[in-house]
Motif scaffolding. Structure first.
Motif, PDB file in Angstrom:
ATOM      1  N   ASP A 125       0.828  -1.203   0.000  1.00 22.83           N
ATOM      2  CA  ASP A 125       0.000   0.000   0.000  1.00 22.83           C
ATOM      3  C   ASP A 125       0.860   1.249   0.000  1.00 22.83           C
ATOM      4  N   TYR A 126       0.808   1.977  -1.099  1.00 23.05           N
ATOM      5  CA  TYR A 126       1.663   3.148  -1.241  1.00 23.05           C
ATOM      6  C   TYR A 126       0.968   4.438  -0.832  1.00 23.05           C
ATOM      7  N   SER A 127      -0.212   4.325  -0.164  1.00 23.52           N
ATOM      8  CA  SER A 127      -0.860   5.538   0.340  1.00 23.52           C
ATOM      9  C   SER A 127      -0.178   6.035   1.604  1.00 23.52           C
ATOM     10  N   THR A 128       0.624   5.161   2.224  1.00 21.62           N
ATOM     11  CA  THR A 128       1.356   5.536   3.429  1.00 21.62           C
ATOM     12  C   THR A 128       2.776   5.925   3.048  1.00 21.62           C
ATOM     13  N   PRO A 129       3.178   7.168   3.270  1.00 19.27           N
ATOM     14  CA  PRO A 129       4.506   7.604   2.852  1.00 19.27           C
ATOM     15  C   PRO A 129       5.636   7.001   3.674  1.00 19.27           C
ATOM     16  N   LYS A 130       5.307   6.521   4.869  1.00 21.04           N
ATOM     17  CA  LYS A 130       6.354   5.992   5.742  1.00 21.04           C
ATOM     18  C   LYS A 130       7.049   4.814   5.088  1.00 21.04           C
ATOM     19  N   TYR A 131       8.344   4.747   5.288  1.00 20.69           N
ATOM     20  CA  TYR A 131       9.131   3.621   4.784  1.00 20.69           C
ATOM     21  C   TYR A 131       8.593   2.337   5.395  1.00 20.69           C
ATOM     22  N   SER A 132       8.246   1.370   4.579  1.00 23.10           N
ATOM     23  CA  SER A 132       7.617   0.146   5.064  1.00 23.10           C
ATOM     24  C   SER A 132       8.615  -0.777   5.734  1.00 23.10           C
ATOM     25  N   GLU A 133       8.092  -1.613   6.635  1.00 22.32           N
ATOM     26  CA  GLU A 133       8.891  -2.713   7.123  1.00 22.32           C
ATOM     27  C   GLU A 133       9.151  -3.647   5.949  1.00 22.32           C
ATOM     28  N   LEU A 186      19.468   4.321  -5.500  1.00 25.21           N
ATOM     29  CA  LEU A 186      18.230   4.253  -4.732  1.00 25.21           C
ATOM     30  C   LEU A 186      17.982   5.495  -3.882  1.00 25.21           C
ATOM     31  N   GLN A 187      19.041   6.226  -3.585  1.00 25.85           N
ATOM     32  CA  GLN A 187      18.986   7.288  -2.581  1.00 25.85           C
ATOM     33  C   GLN A 187      17.883   8.315  -2.814  1.00 25.85           C
ATOM     34  N   CYS A 188      17.684   8.744  -4.009  1.00 27.55           N
ATOM     35  CA  CYS A 188      16.714   9.805  -4.295  1.00 27.55           C
ATOM     36  C   CYS A 188      15.471   9.275  -5.009  1.00 27.55           C
ATOM     37  N   PRO A 245      18.282   2.902   1.245  1.00 30.14           N
ATOM     38  CA  PRO A 245      18.067   4.129   2.018  1.00 30.14           C
ATOM     39  C   PRO A 245      16.647   4.209   2.588  1.00 30.14           C
ATOM     40  N   ASP A 246      16.546   4.686   3.813  1.00 31.02           N
ATOM     41  CA  ASP A 246      15.253   4.890   4.452  1.00 31.02           C
ATOM     42  C   ASP A 246      14.926   6.377   4.414  1.00 31.02           C
TER      43      ASP A 246
END
Length: 226
Positions: free
Chosen positions: A18-26, A110-112, A136-137
């Motif tokens: 689910d990409y509606s959550t901007p937080k970096y996923s587990e 991956l960084q940006c 990167p997180d």
């Protein structure tokens, strides 16, 4: 086409992307017998997982997607080169680079970007350890899917998050698959049903075990004594 339990498994995995959550996923760890040896035929599993991976919404949302199969026999250079090969057009040149150079290129790539990484069939915690710091997180909704046959690898990859478990076959499903491999379109003789149930139980829901044993029995004399 994904049907029944496999479809439900894939729907659960898609929801965890689910990409509606901007937080970096587990890290999404999938505990199963590797994508190719899981609950259904290899081509069905690959096609279905690829359908999620190549879904138009997924493709649009993630800037970078990379898929690599790790397996038992791997080397760090090959693993890094395989990941980068999914993201760049450097081709065979990647396999001529040193490990540190590959690590630097992967991190920078991956960084940006918002990325989706699939690491399939991971057998050792060391394989994950070699690359995890290169992801990167940035709290931008990036996702990592790691599949493994081993529970200790799944827990090591993300001890705080839930493990997505692919369903093994029930006894009824196991017996149906075993009979199909042994007898084809014919029915199992009544005198062999008890033995069939015992064999199916011993396979513990593992389709690969059922297919291998069924294939061997198919070539043998189908008698109770045997």
């Amino acid at each position: 086409m994904a049907v029944g339990p496999m479809k439900r498994n894939l729907e659960k995995m898609a929801k965890r992307l689910d990409y509606s959550t901007p937080k970096y996923s587990e890290t999404i760890t999938s505990l199963e017998a590797g994508i190719r040896n899981a609950t259904y035929k290899a081509e069905d599993i690959i096609e279905s997982i690829r359908n999620v991976y190549n879904d138009s919404h997924i493709v649009h949302y993630f800037d970078i997607r990379a898929w690599t199969t790790v397996s038992q026999k791997y080397n760090v250079q090959g693993l890094l080169a395989s990941l980068l090969n999914s993201m760049t057009d450097l081709g065979h040149k990647l396999y001529e680079m040193e490990i540190e150079e590959l690590k630097q290129k992967l991190y920078q790539k991956l960084q940006c970007n918002r990325y989706l990484i699939v690491m399939d069939d991971v057998w050792e915690t060391n394989a994950w350890e070699e690359v995890r710091r290169l992801f990167p997180d940035k709290n931008n909704g990036s996702r990592i899917i790691l599949t493994t046959r081993l529970s200790n690898v799944a827990v090591y990859a993300d001890s705080s998050g839930p493990i997505h478990r692919m369903n093994f076959r029930s006894l009824e499903q196991s017996l149906k698959l075993l009979n199909k491999e042994v007898f084809g379109k014919e029915c199992c003789p009544s005198e062999l049903e008890g033995i069939g149930i015992t064999i199916a139980k011993q396979c513990k829901g593992l389709p690969l075990a059922l297919v291998v044993i069924g294939g061997l029995l198919n070539k043998s004399e189908k008698t109770r004594a045997y």
